[in-house]
Design a protein around this motif. Structure first.
Motif, PDB file in Angstrom:
ATOM      1  N   THR A 590       0.932  -1.114   0.017  1.00  0.00           N
ATOM      2  CA  THR A 590      -0.093  -0.159  -0.151  1.00  0.00           C
ATOM      3  C   THR A 590       0.697   1.346   0.095  1.00  0.00           C
ATOM      4  O   THR A 590       0.544   2.223  -0.419  1.00  0.00           O
ATOM      5  CB  THR A 590      -0.930   0.043   1.077  1.00  0.00           C
ATOM      6  OG1 THR A 590      -0.215  -0.124   2.334  1.00  0.00           O
ATOM      7  CG2 THR A 590      -1.998  -1.039   1.195  1.00  0.00           C
ATOM      8  N   MET A 591       2.199   1.137   0.386  1.00  0.00           N
ATOM      9  CA  MET A 591       2.929   2.290   0.348  1.00  0.00           C
ATOM     10  C   MET A 591       3.099   3.124  -1.042  1.00  0.00           C
ATOM     11  O   MET A 591       3.641   2.162  -1.860  1.00  0.00           O
ATOM     12  CB  MET A 591       4.444   1.843   1.092  1.00  0.00           C
ATOM     13  CG  MET A 591       5.360   3.181   1.103  1.00  0.00           C
ATOM     14  SD  MET A 591       4.882   4.037   2.477  1.00  0.00           S
ATOM     15  CE  MET A 591       6.176   5.630   2.499  1.00  0.00           C
ATOM     16  N   ARG A 592       2.774   4.055  -1.251  1.00  0.00           N
ATOM     17  CA  ARG A 592       2.912   4.847  -2.443  1.00  0.00           C
ATOM     18  C   ARG A 592       4.152   5.472  -2.619  1.00  0.00           C
ATOM     19  O   ARG A 592       4.778   6.078  -1.643  1.00  0.00           O
ATOM     20  CB  ARG A 592       1.678   5.681  -2.868  1.00  0.00           C
ATOM     21  CG  ARG A 592       0.260   5.073  -2.616  1.00  0.00           C
ATOM     22  CD  ARG A 592      -0.044   4.297  -4.005  1.00  0.00           C
ATOM     23  NE  ARG A 592      -0.776   3.209  -3.621  1.00  0.00           N
ATOM     24  CZ  ARG A 592      -0.420   1.973  -3.841  1.00  0.00           C
ATOM     25  NH1 ARG A 592       0.503   1.656  -4.588  1.00  0.00           N
ATOM     26  NH2 ARG A 592      -1.521   0.903  -3.474  1.00  0.00           N
ATOM     27  N   PRO A 593       4.770   5.373  -4.079  1.00  0.00           N
ATOM     28  CA  PRO A 593       5.919   6.141  -4.136  1.00  0.00           C
ATOM     29  C   PRO A 593       6.066   7.597  -3.470  1.00  0.00           C
ATOM     30  O   PRO A 593       7.014   8.125  -2.941  1.00  0.00           O
ATOM     31  CB  PRO A 593       6.313   5.903  -5.662  1.00  0.00           C
ATOM     32  CG  PRO A 593       5.837   4.870  -5.859  1.00  0.00           C
ATOM     33  CD  PRO A 593       4.535   4.706  -5.267  1.00  0.00           C
ATOM     34  N   SER A 594       4.893   8.370  -3.736  1.00  0.00           N
ATOM     35  CA  SER A 594       4.765   9.737  -3.314  1.00  0.00           C
ATOM     36  C   SER A 594       4.767   9.877  -1.818  1.00  0.00           C
ATOM     37  O   SER A 594       5.051  10.946  -1.218  1.00  0.00           O
ATOM     38  CB  SER A 594       3.765  10.362  -3.887  1.00  0.00           C
ATOM     39  OG  SER A 594       2.363   9.581  -3.374  1.00  0.00           O
ATOM     40  N   TRP A 595       4.677   8.747  -1.066  1.00  0.00           N
ATOM     41  CA  TRP A 595       4.532   8.946   0.330  1.00  0.00           C
ATOM     42  C   TRP A 595       6.006   8.651   0.949  1.00  0.00           C
ATOM     43  O   TRP A 595       6.195   9.227   1.962  1.00  0.00           O
ATOM     44  CB  TRP A 595       3.849   7.859   0.892  1.00  0.00           C
ATOM     45  CG  TRP A 595       2.337   7.886   0.700  1.00  0.00           C
ATOM     46  CD1 TRP A 595       1.677   8.776  -0.035  1.00  0.00           C
ATOM     47  CD2 TRP A 595       1.304   6.915   0.901  1.00  0.00           C
ATOM     48  NE1 TRP A 595       0.296   8.432  -0.222  1.00  0.00           N
ATOM     49  CE2 TRP A 595      -0.026   7.117   0.502  1.00  0.00           C
ATOM     50  CE3 TRP A 595       1.350   5.369   1.632  1.00  0.00           C
ATOM     51  CZ2 TRP A 595      -1.041   6.388   0.418  1.00  0.00           C
ATOM     52  CZ3 TRP A 595       0.367   4.806   1.764  1.00  0.00           C
ATOM     53  CH2 TRP A 595      -0.979   5.292   1.230  1.00  0.00           C
ATOM     54  N   PHE A 596       7.086   8.543   0.105  1.00  0.00           N
ATOM     55  CA  PHE A 596       8.507   8.361   0.785  1.00  0.00           C
ATOM     56  C   PHE A 596       8.894   9.749   1.061  1.00  0.00           C
ATOM     57  O   PHE A 596       8.733  10.583   0.190  1.00  0.00           O
ATOM     58  CB  PHE A 596       9.416   7.599  -0.307  1.00  0.00           C
ATOM     59  CG  PHE A 596       9.112   6.197  -0.021  1.00  0.00           C
ATOM     60  CD1 PHE A 596       9.549   5.370   1.155  1.00  0.00           C
ATOM     61  CD2 PHE A 596       8.452   5.590  -0.926  1.00  0.00           C
ATOM     62  CE1 PHE A 596       9.398   3.918   1.068  1.00  0.00           C
ATOM     63  CE2 PHE A 596       8.202   3.899  -0.956  1.00  0.00           C
ATOM     64  CZ  PHE A 596       8.622   3.357   0.445  1.00  0.00           C
TER      65      PHE A 596
END
Ligand SMILES: Cc1cc2nc3c(=O)[nH]c(=O)nc-3n(C[C@H](O)[C@H](O)[C@H](O)COP(=O)(O)OP(=O)(O)OC[C@H]3O[C@@H](n4cnc5c(N)ncnc54)[C@H](O)[C@@H]3O)c2cc1C
Length: 596
Positions: A590-596
């Motif tokens: 569920t971790m999205r690239p934009s959340w990093f």
């Protein structure tokens, strides 16, 4: 203390006491051999590795190849070592007599290679790659190609490479874009390859590149990739002549420095000739032969580097005095060697369990390869083949990943001195890191294991694996190994099997992402169980040797201690990883690239 690279007793114990390698002598293919010829081959390699190669470790690390006027020049020390390595016949050791080989089992040639790799993995890259390339030609090449190339490659006059990777196509070989245009009996090749180990050097008369390229008009993706033999110098009317293979760069690596890795440019002048090996568009399936062999060799490198590092730290721990035991802090007492501290023994025992467990798996896998090719019946050959296929990603990745941890522990045991370039562990640490990257990264091995290997042939491989575990448990029980250890392995094997069925079902129902999301965790739990299987085998063989009155009491007690360590401290991690996969813990998903 002189570093032995590997413990000779352990190599012999594992090959013969644990795995029964002598039984190969009953197969017609190996009937010319004996235990003496096996041991002679291994001991010649061990002596050369210890006396000539290992002493050059630091010098080879500090003298990387140079690119001068378009040619790669290697360290002068290699010019001394390479002819001796050729003379030992390591390149064709496992190939049949009729092609100039020594017809030794892969298990024996691998055991010998371990010493050479431990002494210097980069040096062994030359014969290792040449052997793999020659085997491809032997298996899939035309008679004309075999006649021209096999003998000089087996003799080491020509060396070989595998030229797969391109800047935009590393893990994803489906994206290879080097071109091949038909031109009579050959093809004109054009493109660029990167990271090609041994791609140029001044050691051999010629270099034979096994190149993946796409024939004009071929379908896109993996099914449009073909395999070509592209020599640096081709046979012309008046001997060897240039084949428009250029070196456009040298990779500056952090380890394996003696083996040049280069950027190759093929066909810049429009005249690079390649000869098809195997059928058009079947390049990947042919190349898989070399890649699978290379994966086992990478596993061997992982074991070898972890082993030399382990022995370095073991010697240091026996000699380095520091502090006193918690039970007697009297400053008047002399300091104790650090091996007396339980925490140092923890690090050493973990290394021992990884090194010797990894070697056991490696030699077991090599024996499956021997039996897959030479066992007496079709049924036995198939059984060995499915186990070989199943275990290859584990044999590649376990020594690479855990061997790295093990190498870090060797550095840690050296304390501050380990963090200096005066001591060897920092070299081992740099050498070891490559093993989780080349020949398919660990991530790719996890996907291969879960996405292909465990589900292949309707689960036949998992059934064969379960049979092997059951046989080991019977042997361990008969030898008097603790029932709790046997129960621990049986329990883990059942959990892995149940989980595998559930994940396979998830994939079949269309949830491929859900099936593969935890492939790294699956690889970890599967590998931990596989190594527990090997440690139970080792424990059984140790108990058998004790019962037969062996005088090697300390060695055998050490085996039981390492088996206990793996079965009681590592194996219990399996259920937690099983839960992670089963419940599909979804933080990565569920971790999205934009959340990093
Ligand atoms: C010293 C050295 C020697 C080498 N020798 C050779 C040689 O002789 N011949 C040759 O052909 N090649 C050689 N290689 C190349 C090597 O095989 C590649 O570096 C390797 O396959 C990874 O490709 P990449 O570097 O393009 O990384 P990438 O493919 O870009 O991967 C980067 C990261 O992304 C991950 N990743 C990529 N794709 C996926 C996916 N589908 N799913 C999950 N994770 C993914 C990888 O696991 C990795 O962690 C060598 C490399 C080195 C460093």
């Amino acid at each position: 203390m002189t570093n032995p690279l590997l413990d000779d007793r352990d190599v012999a114990f594992t090959l013969y006491g644990v795995l029964g390698a002598e039984s190969l002598l009953g197969l017609p293919h190996f009937e010319e051999h004996s235990r003496e010829t096996f041991d002679a081959f291994v001991s010649v390699a061990a002596r050369f590795a210890r006396e000539a190669v290992f002493p050059a470790t630091r010098a080879l690390d500090e003298d990387p190849p140079r690119l001068v006027d378009g040619r790669v020049l290697v360290s002068p020390r290699l010019h001394t070592l390479w002819p001796k390595l050729r003379e030992m016949g390591v390149i064709a050791a496992a190939r049949p007599f009729e092609v100039g080989g020594q017809q030794l089992p892969l298990a024996i040639s691998t055991a010998a290679s371990l010493y050479l790799m431990a002494a210097n993995p980069a040096l062994f890259g030359f014969p290792g790659l040449t052997a793999g390339a020659a085997h491809l030609i032997e298996e899939f090449g035309s008679e004309a190609l075999k006649a021209l190339y096999l003998e000089p490659m087996h003799e080491g006059r020509f060396t070989g490479t595998m030229a797969l990777t391109e800047p935009h196509a590393g893990s994803s070989l489906a994206d290879v874009s080097t071109r091949a245009r038909p031109a009579g009996d050959h093809y004109l090749i054009s493109g660029s390859k990167i990271f090609i180990s041994g791609g140029d050097q001044d050691l051999s008369e010629n270099i034979v590149h096994m190149v993946l390229a796409r024939i004009e008009g071929a379908p896109s993706g993996i099914r449009g990739v073909s395999l070509f033999l592209v020599p640096r110098l081709r046979f012309g009317v008046s001997g060897l002549e240039p084949n428009d293979v250029g070196v456009s760069g040298l990779i500056h690596k952090i380890g394996w420095k003696a083996l040049p890795s280069v950027v190759l440019s093929l066909g810049e002048g429009g005249d690079c000739r390649g000869w098809l090996v195997g059928a058009p568009h079947q390049g990947i399936s042919c190349m898989f032969q070399m890649m699978n062999e290379a994966r086992i060799m990478v596993g061997a490198n992982g074991v070898a580097t972890a082993s030399v590092a382990y022995h370095e730290s073991l010697g240091y721990a026996r000699e380095r005095p520091q502090g006193r035991l918690a039970t007697s802090k009297d400053p008047q007492l002399p300091q104790v060697p650090i091996i007396e501290h339980a925490d140092v023994r923890r690090m050493l025992l973990r290394q021992k369990a990884i090194v010797e467990g990894g070697m056991s798996l490696l030699l077991q896998t090599a024996l499956y390869a021997d039996r897959a090719s030479h066992a007496a019946t079709e049924g036995e050959r198939q059984h060995a083949q499915v186990l070989l296929d199943l275990l290859t990603p584990v044999t590649k990745s376990f020594p690479a990943e855990k061997g790295f941890e093990s190498t870090v522990l060797a550095l840690q045991i050296h304390g501050g001195y380990g963090y200096t370039s005066e001591y060897l562990p920092e070299i081992f640490f740099r050498e070891q890191k490559l093993n989780s990257i080349h020949e398919g990264t660990t991530g790719i091995q996890g996907l291969d294991l879960l996405g292909r290997k465990v589900v292949a042939h309707n689960g036949a491989a998992m059934r064969a694996f379960a049979e092997e575990i059951a046989r080991t448990c019977e042997r361990a029980a008969a030898a008097g190994v603790a029932a709790s250890w046997i129960g621990a392995l049986t329990g883990a094997a059942v959990e892995v099997s149940e989980l595998t069925k559930e994940l396979a079902q998830r994939g079949r129902s269309g949830d491929v992402e859900g099936m593969l999301c935890h492939s790294a965790d699956y690889l970890e739990l599967f590998s931990t169980t596989v190594i527990a299987w090997q440690w139970l085998l080792q424990a059984a063989a140790a108990r058998e040797a004790m019962a037969s009155g062996s005088s090697e009491r300390d060695f055998l007690e050490g085996k039981l201690a390492a088996a206990q360590y793996w079965l009681r401290t590592e194996l219990p991690r399996v259920p937690a990883l099983v839960t992670l996969c089963r419940e599909n813990e979804d933080s990565y998903l569920t971790m999205r690239p934009s959340w990093f």
